[in-house]
Design an enzyme around this catalytic site. Structure first.
Site, PDB file in Angstrom:
ATOM      1  N   CYS A 204       7.384   7.168   6.586  1.00  0.00           N
ATOM      2  CA  CYS A 204       6.950   5.801   5.975  1.00  0.00           C
ATOM      3  C   CYS A 204       7.470   5.299   4.692  1.00  0.00           C
ATOM      4  CB  CYS A 204       5.714   5.574   6.285  1.00  0.00           C
ATOM      5  SG  CYS A 204       5.054   5.570   7.829  1.00  0.00           S
TER       6      CYS A 204
ATOM      7  N   ALA B 115       0.916  -1.181  -0.034  1.00  0.00           N
ATOM      8  CA  ALA B 115       0.147   0.079   0.020  1.00  0.00           C
ATOM      9  C   ALA B 115       0.782   1.177  -0.184  1.00  0.00           C
ATOM     10  CB  ALA B 115      -1.011   0.215   1.210  1.00  0.00           C
TER      11      ALA B 115
HETATM   12  P1  NAD Z   1       7.800   6.541  16.795  1.00  0.00           P
HETATM   13  O1  NAD Z   1       9.245   6.647  16.816  1.00  0.00           O
HETATM   14  O2  NAD Z   1       7.095   7.714  17.030  1.00  0.00           O
HETATM   15  O3  NAD Z   1       7.373   5.592  17.956  1.00  0.00           O
HETATM   16  C1  NAD Z   1       8.014   4.274  18.563  1.00  0.00           C
HETATM   17  C2  NAD Z   1       8.115   4.160  19.953  1.00  0.00           C
HETATM   18  O4  NAD Z   1       8.712   3.104  20.423  1.00  0.00           O
HETATM   19  C3  NAD Z   1       9.126   5.338  20.519  1.00  0.00           C
HETATM   20  O5  NAD Z   1       8.563   6.313  21.258  1.00  0.00           O
HETATM   21  C4  NAD Z   1      10.435   4.445  21.180  1.00  0.00           C
HETATM   22  O6  NAD Z   1      10.752   5.058  22.216  1.00  0.00           O
HETATM   23  C5  NAD Z   1       9.385   3.298  21.589  1.00  0.00           C
HETATM   24  N1  NAD Z   1      10.219   2.025  21.702  1.00  0.00           N
HETATM   25  C6  NAD Z   1      11.136   1.710  20.990  1.00  0.00           C
HETATM   26  N2  NAD Z   1      11.815   0.403  21.486  1.00  0.00           N
HETATM   27  C7  NAD Z   1      11.119   0.212  22.530  1.00  0.00           C
HETATM   28  C8  NAD Z   1      10.886  -0.933  23.431  1.00  0.00           C
HETATM   29  N3  NAD Z   1      11.770  -1.933  23.168  1.00  0.00           N
HETATM   30  N4  NAD Z   1       9.973  -0.923  24.380  1.00  0.00           N
HETATM   31  C9  NAD Z   1       9.383   0.016  24.597  1.00  0.00           C
HETATM   32  N5  NAD Z   1       9.291   1.168  23.875  1.00  0.00           N
HETATM   33  C10 NAD Z   1      10.162   1.151  22.756  1.00  0.00           C
HETATM   34  O7  NAD Z   1       7.374   5.529  15.479  1.00  0.00           O
HETATM   35  P2  NAD Z   1       5.899   5.610  14.866  1.00  0.00           P
HETATM   36  O8  NAD Z   1       5.922   6.689  13.792  1.00  0.00           O
HETATM   37  O9  NAD Z   1       4.790   5.623  15.887  1.00  0.00           O
HETATM   38  O10 NAD Z   1       5.814   4.075  13.795  1.00  0.00           O
HETATM   39  C11 NAD Z   1       5.995   2.891  14.799  1.00  0.00           C
HETATM   40  C12 NAD Z   1       5.689   1.875  13.529  1.00  0.00           C
HETATM   41  O11 NAD Z   1       4.471   2.066  12.957  1.00  0.00           O
HETATM   42  C13 NAD Z   1       6.757   1.906  12.540  1.00  0.00           C
HETATM   43  O12 NAD Z   1       7.029   0.484  12.202  1.00  0.00           O
HETATM   44  C14 NAD Z   1       6.183   2.592  11.341  1.00  0.00           C
HETATM   45  O13 NAD Z   1       6.501   2.208  10.094  1.00  0.00           O
HETATM   46  C15 NAD Z   1       4.713   2.344  11.676  1.00  0.00           C
HETATM   47  N6  NAD Z   1       3.842   3.209  11.025  1.00  0.00           N
HETATM   48  C16 NAD Z   1       3.917   4.522  11.349  1.00  0.00           C
HETATM   49  C17 NAD Z   1       2.718   5.572  10.578  1.00  0.00           C
HETATM   50  C18 NAD Z   1       3.173   6.758  10.658  1.00  0.00           C
HETATM   51  O14 NAD Z   1       2.463   7.763  10.245  1.00  0.00           O
HETATM   52  N7  NAD Z   1       4.116   7.292  11.557  1.00  0.00           N
HETATM   53  C19 NAD Z   1       1.852   4.877  10.023  1.00  0.00           C
HETATM   54  C20 NAD Z   1       1.674   3.657   9.812  1.00  0.00           C
HETATM   55  C21 NAD Z   1       2.761   2.747  10.408  1.00  0.00           C
HETATM   56  C1  UDX Z   2       1.464   7.603   4.810  1.00  0.00           C
HETATM   57  C2  UDX Z   2       0.437   6.708   4.020  1.00  0.00           C
HETATM   58  O1  UDX Z   2      -0.562   7.641   3.366  1.00  0.00           O
HETATM   59  C3  UDX Z   2      -0.448   6.088   5.391  1.00  0.00           C
HETATM   60  O2  UDX Z   2      -1.396   5.010   4.835  1.00  0.00           O
HETATM   61  C4  UDX Z   2       0.657   5.044   6.091  1.00  0.00           C
HETATM   62  O3  UDX Z   2      -0.079   4.565   7.220  1.00  0.00           O
HETATM   63  C5  UDX Z   2       1.719   5.948   6.445  1.00  0.00           C
HETATM   64  O4  UDX Z   2       2.506   6.592   5.528  1.00  0.00           O
HETATM   65  P1  UDX Z   2       2.051   9.765   6.137  1.00  0.00           P
HETATM   66  O5  UDX Z   2       3.343   9.640   5.683  1.00  0.00           O
HETATM   67  O6  UDX Z   2       1.673  10.214   7.407  1.00  0.00           O
HETATM   68  O7  UDX Z   2       0.973   8.438   5.902  1.00  0.00           O
HETATM   69  O8  UDX Z   2       1.342  11.000   4.922  1.00  0.00           O
HETATM   70  P2  UDX Z   2       0.755  11.114   3.404  1.00  0.00           P
HETATM   71  O9  UDX Z   2      -0.352  11.929   3.565  1.00  0.00           O
HETATM   72  O10 UDX Z   2       0.715   9.734   2.816  1.00  0.00           O
HETATM   73  O11 UDX Z   2       1.913  12.096   2.917  1.00  0.00           O
HETATM   74  C6  UDX Z   2       3.141  11.397   2.617  1.00  0.00           C
HETATM   75  C7  UDX Z   2       3.917  12.228   1.966  1.00  0.00           C
HETATM   76  O12 UDX Z   2       3.442  12.565   0.391  1.00  0.00           O
HETATM   77  C8  UDX Z   2       3.777  14.010   2.539  1.00  0.00           C
HETATM   78  O13 UDX Z   2       5.146  14.514   2.128  1.00  0.00           O
HETATM   79  C9  UDX Z   2       2.764  14.484   1.439  1.00  0.00           C
HETATM   80  O14 UDX Z   2       3.124  15.996   1.332  1.00  0.00           O
HETATM   81  C10 UDX Z   2       3.331  13.881   0.197  1.00  0.00           C
HETATM   82  N1  UDX Z   2       1.951  13.956  -0.775  1.00  0.00           N
HETATM   83  C11 UDX Z   2       0.949  13.287  -0.400  1.00  0.00           C
HETATM   84  C12 UDX Z   2       2.387  14.418  -1.998  1.00  0.00           C
HETATM   85  O15 UDX Z   2       3.471  15.080  -2.241  1.00  0.00           O
HETATM   86  N2  UDX Z   2       1.240  14.498  -2.900  1.00  0.00           N
HETATM   87  C13 UDX Z   2       0.060  14.009  -2.571  1.00  0.00           C
HETATM   88  O16 UDX Z   2      -0.869  13.921  -3.564  1.00  0.00           O
HETATM   89  C14 UDX Z   2      -0.195  13.091  -1.326  1.00  0.00           C
END
Ligand code: NAD
Ligand code: UDX
EC number: 1.1.1.22
Length: 480
Positions: free
Chosen positions: A272, A219
């Site tokens: 991501c 995705a």
């Molecule tokens: P983040 O860095 O904001 O949060 C991760 C947290 O885990 C940190 O606060 C860290 O201190 C903690 N941590 C690490 N090791 C640990 C341990 N052993 N015990 C307890 N805590 C621990 O990361 P995030 O953005 O929340 O992303 C987390 C996961 O979700 C990643 O795999 C990411 O790819 C995925 N994800 C992120 C997004 C997004 O938009 N940020 C969306 C979908 C999926």
């Molecule tokens: C993305 C996925 O959308 C989400 O489903 C997944 O769980 C995590 O990664 P995020 O990275 O939080 O989410 O934001 P998103 O809205 O996807 O934007 C990602 C980047 O693409 C940003 O820098 C945004 O500005 C850029 N973007 C998005 C473009 O340049 N053009 C677009 O049309 C849409």
């Protein structure tokens, strides 16, 4: 009462668990993290992340059925369902460095779960992980489990930052993958029952473990590919006089293609897309599929090209040098409505301009000076390794100042770059900005947020991504 514990109180763990707590008053949810400042912030009025609507949800449940704690072991031990939502950054060293996912944080969480558990548990992969990670996790848990039954589920998260609460309230789908055994199916049903509190059943998809793990990478790769496709077109539009907004509208009207996610930009950012595509590339290579790996690698290459093309356009337009010129940077977050700067295109653009010795004055409504200085002094891929970073204090990049107002940033500037599409940039008083800038005054709009025609009437030379070029810009071609 079912007890849930989520390891990792980050951008995913925090909002996801807050929404589960809100929608399921009969479930107790504990969010745990090794970071003391992060947990303290979750327990304060100043939440550690900025996300519209989040504060309201947290306030409704915190202290009732939602708890934030650093007592990781206690809450894991007591839980029936353990979500693991720790960071899975790109490896910076060793085998697969620069591509493979670093599963250090995941592995240490899994070992800890095995150590402290005294009762059967469902362990849920919430982090985005390489396909087949569940197999490795199963091995760690079963080799240390003292007869305890662990069921592993993959339940990837699809929320986007800036709209996380909206996305969690009304997800397009919830995906749950598990083993095809009776125990696996029972675990899937237990997790499905949690989401069924507010998600219609037809939107909860169940699959085998590997499909769920791979669907998340797929995705993100598809989404990022759309942006690289429209950004590739934006370069061709500039070369030919076509207008990318018109092209993407016309293309998106085809219902098979759809209109969403076709906005040209200075490049995609966020924690991501790049990480997950690199991970996909590595998995393809490891599975003997170099052609498939190369196909997906191109999405990243175009994204890097788009950022360097933008920098080159700025430098070329300004007589081939920005040395000692003041460039105002409006927006540093990777998109609007978040303070997150992970992999923001602003980092590469600013570094490119600094490489040409520009002086930068940066303004973003949600990003602190400390964060900007840290981002600009860090090496690529180091940003999501908090454990490596803890002892490091940010060194200051001297040519950079961070200000708290767009007018201060643009005062006496030679050029303005817009790098995040914050709504407030649309309503700035550009006449005032023009009057206070050096002439000729340039605006480089990396998000197509301003009305270029109006700004030209004021006197600006305007560059908008993928739009027909000013006579000035045509005369100063940029070589990418
Ligand atoms: P983040 O860095 O904001 O949060 C991760 C947290 O885990 C940190 O606060 C860290 O201190 C903690 N941590 C690490 N090791 C640990 C341990 N052993 N015990 C307890 N805590 C621990 O990361 P995030 O953005 O929340 O992303 C987390 C996961 O979700 C990643 O795999 C990411 O790819 C995925 N994800 C992120 C997004 C997004 O938009 N940020 C969306 C979908 C999926
Ligand atoms: C993305 C996925 O959308 C989400 O489903 C997944 O769980 C995590 O990664 P995020 O990275 O939080 O989410 O934001 P998103 O809205 O996807 O934007 C990602 C980047 O693409 C940003 O820098 C945004 O500005 C850029 N973007 C998005 C473009 O340049 N053009 C677009 O049309 C849409």
């Amino acid at each position: 009462m079912v007890k849930i514990c989520c390891i990792g109180a980050g951008y995913v763990g925090g909002p996801t668990m807050a929404v589960i707590a809100l929608k399921c008053p009969d479930i107790e949810v504990a969010v745990v993290d090794i970071s003391v400042p992060r947990i303290n912030a979750w327990n304060s009025d100043q939440l550690p992340i900025y996300e519209p609507g989040l504060e309201d949800v947290v306030k409704q449940c915190r202290g009732k059925n939602l708890f934030f704690s650093t007592d990781v072991e206690k809450h894991v031990c007591e839980a029936d369902i353990v979500f693991v939502s720790v960071n899975t950054p790109t490896k910076t060293r060793g085998l697969g460095a620069g591509k493979a996912a670093d599963l250090t944080y995941w592995e240490s969480a899994a070992r800890m779960i095995a150590d402290v558990s005294k009762s059967d548990k469902i362990v849920v992969e919430k982090s985005t992980v390489p396909v087949k990670t569940a197999e490795a996790i199963e091995k760690i848990l079963t080799h240390n489990s003292k007869g305890i039954n662990f069921q592993i589920l993959s339940n990837p998260e699809f929320l986007a930052e800036g709209t996380a609460i909206e996305d969690l309230f009304k997800p397009d789908r919830v995906l749950i993958g598990g083993r095809e055994t009776p125990e696996g199916q029972k675990a899937i049903k237990t997790l499905k029952d949690v989401y069924a509190h507010w998600v219609p059943e037809e939107n909860i998809i169940t699959t085998n473990l590997w499909s769920a793990e791979l669907s998340k990478l797929a995705a993100n790769a598809f989404l990022a590919q759309r942006i690289s496709s429209v950004n590739a077109m934006s370069a061709l539009c500039e070369a030919t006089g076509a207008n990318v907004t018109e092209v993407s509208y016309a293309v998106g009207k085809d219902t098979r293609i759809g209109s969403k996610f076709l906005n040209p930009s200075v490049g995609f950012g966020g924690s991501c897309f790049q990480k997950d595509i690199l991970n996909l590339v590595y998995i393809c290579e490891c599975n003997g599929l170099p052609e498939v790996a190369e196909y997906w690698r191109q999405v990243i290459k175009i994204n890097d090209y788009q950022k360097s093309r933008f920098v080159n356009r700025i430098v070329a337009s300004m007589f081939n040098t920005v040395s000692n010129k003041k460039i105002a940077v409006l927006g540093f977050a990777f998109k609007k409505d978040t303070g997150d700067t992970r992999e923001t295109p602003a980092i590469d653009v600013c570094k490119g301009l600094l490489g040409d010795k520009a002086r930068l004055s940066i303004y973003d409504p949600q990003v602190t000076e400390d964060q900007i200085q840290r981002d600009l002094s860090m090496n690529k891929f180091d940003w999501d390794h908090p454990l490596h970073l803890q002892p490091m204090s940010p060194s200051t990049v001297k040519q950079v100042s961070v200000v708290w107002d767009a007018y201060a940033a643009t005062k006496d500037a030679h050029g303005v770059c817009i790098l995040t599409e914050w709504n407030e940039f649309k309503t700035l008083d550009f006449q005032k900005i023009y009057d206070n800038m050096q002439k000729p005054a340039f605006i480089f709009d990396g998000r197509n947020v301003v009305d270029a025609e109006k700004l030209r009437e004021i006197g600006f030379i305007v560059y908008s991504i993928g739009k027909p070029l000013d006579a000035w810009l045509k005369d100063m071609p940029a070589v990418a």
